[in-house]
Enzyme design. Sequence first.
Site, mmCIF file in Angstrom:
data_model
loop_
_atom_site.group_PDB
_atom_site.id
_atom_site.type_symbol
_atom_site.label_atom_id
_atom_site.label_comp_id
_atom_site.label_asym_id
_atom_site.label_seq_id
_atom_site.Cartn_x
_atom_site.Cartn_y
_atom_site.Cartn_z
ATOM 1 N N GLY A 1 36.005 39.757 45.017
ATOM 2 C CA GLY A 1 36.541 38.791 44.052
ATOM 3 C C GLY A 1 37.932 39.200 43.643
ATOM 4 C CG MET B 110 37.730 41.334 38.303
ATOM 5 S SD MET B 110 37.651 41.411 36.503
ATOM 6 C CE MET B 110 35.996 40.869 36.168
ATOM 7 C CE LYS C 8 32.228 41.489 39.554
ATOM 8 N NZ LYS C 8 31.914 40.229 38.886
ATOM 9 C CG ASP D 114 35.128 31.566 38.025
ATOM 10 O OD1 ASP D 114 35.516 30.472 38.506
ATOM 11 O OD2 ASP D 114 35.289 32.659 38.591
#
Length: 749
Positions: free
Chosen positions: A23, A25, A43, A135
């Site tokens: 993604g 970031m 993540k 989002d």
Amino acid sequence: MTANPGIPFEIPGYRITRQLGQGGMATVYLAVQTALEREVAIKVLGADRAPSEDLIKRFENEARLIARLDHPHIVSIYEVGRASSGHLYYTLPYLPNGDLTARKDGGDQRRIIGILRCLAQALGYAHEHGIVHRDVKPENVLFDKLDRPLLTDFGIALARHSDVRVTREGATLGSTGYMSPEQARGQALDGRSDLYSLGVMAYELLTGDLPFHGPDALSVALAHVEQPAPRLPPTRRAWQPLMDRLLAKDPDQRYANAAELLDGLDQVENELEQRRNGDPAPAWRERMREWPASLWVGLASIAGTLLLLAMLLWPKGQEPPESRFVTVPATAGASGLADAPDTAVNPLPTGAAPTDAAAARTKAALDAAPRQLQAGNLTTPAGDNAAESYLLVLSLDKANAAARDGLDRVFAALGQRADQALSTHDAGALRDQLEQARMLAERADLRDSPTWTGYLAGREAAFGERLQALQRTGSAEQLAALGPFVELLAQDQPALRTHWQEAQRQLAARARPAGELEPALIYVPAELDGHRLDHAFELGRTEITRAEYARFVRATGRGAARCREPLRPLSRLKSLQWRDPDFPQGDDEPVVCVSWEDANAYARWLSSQTGARYRLPSEAEWVHAAQSVARGGACEQGNVADASMGTRWTLASRYKCSDGRAHTAPVAHYKASSIGLYDLVGNASEWTTGCAAKDCSERVFRGTSWRDGPDETTVGRRGDSATDTGYTTIGFRLVRELEPAAATAAATP
Ligand code: ADE
């Protein structure tokens, strides 16, 4: 700790297997948590480059937010940590069934409803917790082992009490393809922005395509702000109302919260179910689903305004009946996030129960509508007019009688305005009024309803009156000047054009200098009250009178035929004839006791005197003309047998009416038919050219006479008699033939 080829850091306790996604970031990896030997997703922030301060804040923000959320359709968080390399990470359940991007084929609508329901629940929960995702897009919807959808990636989500700096910088983050108009503008967001994005996803699931495209992100974002979303294809029309709400530009026009959206999804499901069962939705509702978003904008703005009013006017100290705003905790939860309030963010609560909300909106709209009617706000201005109020009520409660009556009143008022425009000769206003009524009928699918037919009948009556008035006293020019109005009215009522053309012909025919001998004639159109003949013609306005016949006899010296009174055998013993039918007759009464042959001789003589072609009507012509006679009320429409006959005819005492006339009456004494013909009912039956015997030795007469009771039907009465004998009950009227071209042109409008 396990070294992972190609991955520049290690995370104690995890064996990283492969990269799952990347993604803006962070990068997501698949890993095995060695202690538990379970697969997890990790993540990692800035896996490939050093993250900025801002990114670090946002990442921490996301972790904290997720930690606060515990919902079956939101991906949860296991732990947060920092790798030996300094990389921030958090771990979360591994969802092996991919994301929603892989499922854009629009397939099974039920499945789509199922997915949207789960996501609406997830968003509703997040919104209730003061969190706006910001989002929502297919990449952020993952499927677990059981293929259940879960919402993930709250990376740019904002909590009510989150860091203000992130708020500002994150304001326009989000994927432009799914971005709400207010997000594209960088404005403050609330949960309704997420619902918009969910709507874009729904659109994509249903059609396989995004609603807005553009060469770059900015153009797409602009399209969300400015362009109306395309309509769904016909196969997806059950979804259109839901889509209109979800993709409304103005958040106030959208579903107020996820709970309302869930109701909307229920409705789509019911609709699909009914269609599957071959039970189509009520037509009017189907139609409403076709409304453009602008109408919903109007409707919802009424609802919004009314709701606001209700809230303002509600007695202090009490809770308003329905509020989109609920109390949010004054402090952040256990996550310990900053307490600074972020007034830019207004997450949506689930609100009141939908049934209460619907009842409140119904009441508010029904309260507002009479005032709007009173103020003359029939269909405008948008957002404050009676039509919209009633339609709103019907959208919530299709059987609402008050709203249906209300719509009838709106149509009545629109009708009055149209008639007014006609009488003041204002074609522009007439166009507007007709258009308003048409649109309203279309939107509420009232086109086949008594409301609409009643509306049209009203305009037809007003137009008919105007025609008649002009025919009576106006000029051909005035009649011709009705042309533009006729064209407007004929869009819904093509027959009015024919009436107008016929009125013009009639006026022109009248304008022809009628010789002294010529009887008054009425133009009979080929199309009359739904009855059709292959030609138009002119027919005597009345039966031929004794005065007219006497002139003929004087001129030709024609002898009198023998005459009988039907069903009175003894009348044979009397020498009855047209001058003396055994009852007194004035000169203005129909001549009777004339044979079929007499009538033809009269027609031939008249033709020879005038140069026009006169003849008896055919049976078909007579019956056609008689269509113009109103049904029922024979006593008013003609001189029929009634109590005035006293003992002369025993059956007559059965009849209630009494006009004081035992036999014939002066012509044109009773009510005219709709086209101005007199005495088709009563007075004398009338000879036609109809042949009764093979050799035509007997001819047909039609219609009732002074001796037939009021319950005899006008058109149905038919008899035949010898051609050389007159009868006290039979007279005649004549047809004047039109020029052949005029007659057939009139028959083909
Ligand atoms: N991609 C991003 N997050 C994921 C997860 N939790 N499981 C599987 N794939 C992912």
